[in-house]
Scaffold this motif. Sequence first.
Motif, PDB file in Angstrom:
ATOM      1  N   PRO A   1       0.839  -1.214   0.000  1.00  0.00           N
ATOM      2  CA  PRO A   1       0.000   0.000   0.000  1.00  0.00           C
ATOM      3  C   PRO A   1       0.871   1.260   0.000  1.00  0.00           C
ATOM      4  O   PRO A   1       1.881   1.340   0.702  1.00  0.00           O
ATOM      5  N   GLY A   2       0.479   2.227  -0.821  1.00  0.00           N
ATOM      6  CA  GLY A   2       1.243   3.462  -0.972  1.00  0.00           C
ATOM      7  C   GLY A   2       2.185   3.455  -2.147  1.00  0.00           C
ATOM      8  O   GLY A   2       2.694   4.517  -2.542  1.00  0.00           O
ATOM      9  N   LEU A   3       2.429   2.271  -2.740  1.00  0.00           N
ATOM     10  CA  LEU A   3       3.338   2.171  -3.874  1.00  0.00           C
ATOM     11  C   LEU A   3       2.633   2.614  -5.156  1.00  0.00           C
ATOM     12  O   LEU A   3       1.490   2.249  -5.400  1.00  0.00           O
ATOM     13  N   ALA A   4       3.316   3.388  -5.981  1.00  0.00           N
ATOM     14  CA  ALA A   4       2.779   3.820  -7.275  1.00  0.00           C
ATOM     15  C   ALA A   4       3.285   2.881  -8.355  1.00  0.00           C
ATOM     16  O   ALA A   4       4.491   2.613  -8.439  1.00  0.00           O
ATOM     17  N   VAL A   5       2.378   2.375  -9.167  1.00  0.00           N
ATOM     18  CA  VAL A   5       2.722   1.434 -10.232  1.00  0.00           C
ATOM     19  C   VAL A   5       2.108   1.907 -11.536  1.00  0.00           C
ATOM     20  O   VAL A   5       1.148   2.683 -11.550  1.00  0.00           O
ATOM     21  N   CYS A   6       2.682   1.448 -12.635  1.00  0.00           N
ATOM     22  CA  CYS A   6       2.147   1.757 -13.971  1.00  0.00           C
ATOM     23  C   CYS A   6       1.144   0.673 -14.346  1.00  0.00           C
ATOM     24  O   CYS A   6       1.495  -0.508 -14.413  1.00  0.00           O
ATOM     25  N   SER A   7      -0.098   1.062 -14.584  1.00  0.00           N
ATOM     26  CA  SER A   7      -1.155   0.097 -14.872  1.00  0.00           C
ATOM     27  C   SER A   7      -1.359  -0.138 -16.364  1.00  0.00           C
ATOM     28  O   SER A   7      -1.686  -1.247 -16.782  1.00  0.00           O
ATOM     29  N   THR A   8      -1.146   0.880 -17.196  1.00  0.00           N
ATOM     30  CA  THR A   8      -1.338   0.727 -18.636  1.00  0.00           C
ATOM     31  C   THR A   8      -0.683   1.901 -19.366  1.00  0.00           C
ATOM     32  O   THR A   8      -0.113   2.797 -18.733  1.00  0.00           O
ATOM     33  N   ILE A   9      -0.772   1.890 -20.688  1.00  0.00           N
ATOM     34  CA  ILE A   9      -0.242   2.959 -21.542  1.00  0.00           C
ATOM     35  C   ILE A   9      -1.383   3.493 -22.392  1.00  0.00           C
ATOM     36  O   ILE A   9      -2.064   2.722 -23.077  1.00  0.00           O
ATOM     37  N   GLN A  10      -1.600   4.791 -22.348  1.00  0.00           N
ATOM     38  CA  GLN A  10      -2.630   5.443 -23.151  1.00  0.00           C
ATOM     39  C   GLN A  10      -2.034   6.644 -23.876  1.00  0.00           C
ATOM     40  O   GLN A  10      -1.416   7.509 -23.244  1.00  0.00           O
ATOM     41  N   ASP A  11      -2.220   6.671 -25.192  1.00  0.00           N
ATOM     42  CA  ASP A  11      -1.715   7.780 -26.019  1.00  0.00           C
ATOM     43  C   ASP A  11      -0.221   7.997 -25.789  1.00  0.00           C
ATOM     44  O   ASP A  11       0.263   9.130 -25.649  1.00  0.00           O
TER      45      ASP A  11
ATOM     46  N   CYS B   1      -1.073   4.454 -10.954  1.00  0.00           N
ATOM     47  CA  CYS B   1      -2.049   4.357  -9.877  1.00  0.00           C
ATOM     48  C   CYS B   1      -1.301   4.073  -8.578  1.00  0.00           C
ATOM     49  O   CYS B   1      -0.208   3.497  -8.598  1.00  0.00           O
ATOM     50  N   GLN B   2      -1.884   4.492  -7.471  1.00  0.00           N
ATOM     51  CA  GLN B   2      -1.283   4.308  -6.157  1.00  0.00           C
ATOM     52  C   GLN B   2      -2.092   3.283  -5.367  1.00  0.00           C
ATOM     53  O   GLN B   2      -3.294   3.445  -5.182  1.00  0.00           O
TER      54      GLN B   2
ATOM     55  N   PRO C   1      -6.307   0.294  -6.095  1.00  0.00           N
ATOM     56  CA  PRO C   1      -5.519   1.530  -6.175  1.00  0.00           C
ATOM     57  C   PRO C   1      -6.378   2.764  -6.466  1.00  0.00           C
ATOM     58  O   PRO C   1      -7.535   2.660  -6.882  1.00  0.00           O
ATOM     59  N   LYS C   2      -5.774   3.922  -6.235  1.00  0.00           N
ATOM     60  CA  LYS C   2      -6.345   5.207  -6.634  1.00  0.00           C
ATOM     61  C   LYS C   2      -5.696   5.650  -7.940  1.00  0.00           C
ATOM     62  O   LYS C   2      -4.488   5.546  -8.107  1.00  0.00           O
ATOM     63  N   GLN C   3      -6.515   6.157  -8.848  1.00  0.00           N
ATOM     64  CA  GLN C   3      -6.015   6.576 -10.154  1.00  0.00           C
ATOM     65  C   GLN C   3      -5.177   7.841 -10.030  1.00  0.00           C
ATOM     66  O   GLN C   3      -5.504   8.765  -9.275  1.00  0.00           O
TER      67      GLN C   3
END
Length: 308
Positions: free
Chosen positions: A247-257, A263-264, A279-281
């Motif tokens: 919890p609290g870690l920021a990760v890359c969920s996808t690629i857009q444009d 998301c955290q 996660p939170k966006q």
Amino acid sequence: MASLLLLLHLLPPQPGGQKSPKISASDAVERLVVFHKSCCSLEEHLRGQQGLQPYLLAVGRQRSKIDSFYIVMDKCLIPCQTNGSLGAFDELFKAHFVNIVFSPILTMGMTIYLKHLIVEHHKLFKFLYSHRNLIPKHHFMIHYPSSIRKIGPLLHMWSMRFEAKHKMFIEYFKNFKNITKSLAKKHQMATAYHWETISIKENEHGPLKPFSLKDEDVVNKEMLQMISSGDVFSTSWVRVEGVEYRPGLAVCSTIQDEMPVFCQISDVLLVDNTFLLLPKQLFTETFDDHHHAFRIVQSEERHLVKKT
């Protein structure tokens, strides 16, 4: 010195930025060294800042009595370790130098600027530290511009991971009679020990505790169906295929444009032997060229990420 200061503002503009007109050496000095009275707020100066090139902010009661220097980069203050003007210029040159050497794309003009930057750095080094000799790494820097023109950006030839591999041999290598055989044997034994002792568990996690679902945690019908189908537990960490999530870690969920979507993680859940990340966006605004990082904005939007 004046010619080098002029080069700083003749660099190619940042992507999407406007082309800067050529300026005189005196104008370049005024742009690179900005005086700020110590009685005034630094935040007000940053709010009124314009331009992308780093510059020195001299803070003091009078122009002749400077108390401290700051490097201003993208409306952020980086304190200089020295209070002298030459030492502050040295740190400013290093900021430009690192920005160029670690760049994945370079122009011919930037390699010419890098050549003058290295020469000026070595001169300042000998002036500030006259009792110290230049080391071989200073000599290698002289070849950076020509090497970039021949083989491309130096970032692609970085050997940091290979240097990290040498740590094992440096710490445990004691036999110098047959160096190649000793190196191969030590490496083979270390690899065998690694595979014999490594955990065969695909997924690992920390202590579990019951998780109570709140109304604001329900993000969609799929999540509600999955959580209502069995007992829900939360944990402080989970390791899936060697990657640890907390919890609290920021990760890359996808690629857009062609921009990453981050998301955290707010909670790590376990439902029927399936790990779920709640996660939170985070909204990606832009890529910060000076810090080589993405600028993000927090939000309360939530979604579900499944890890099996």
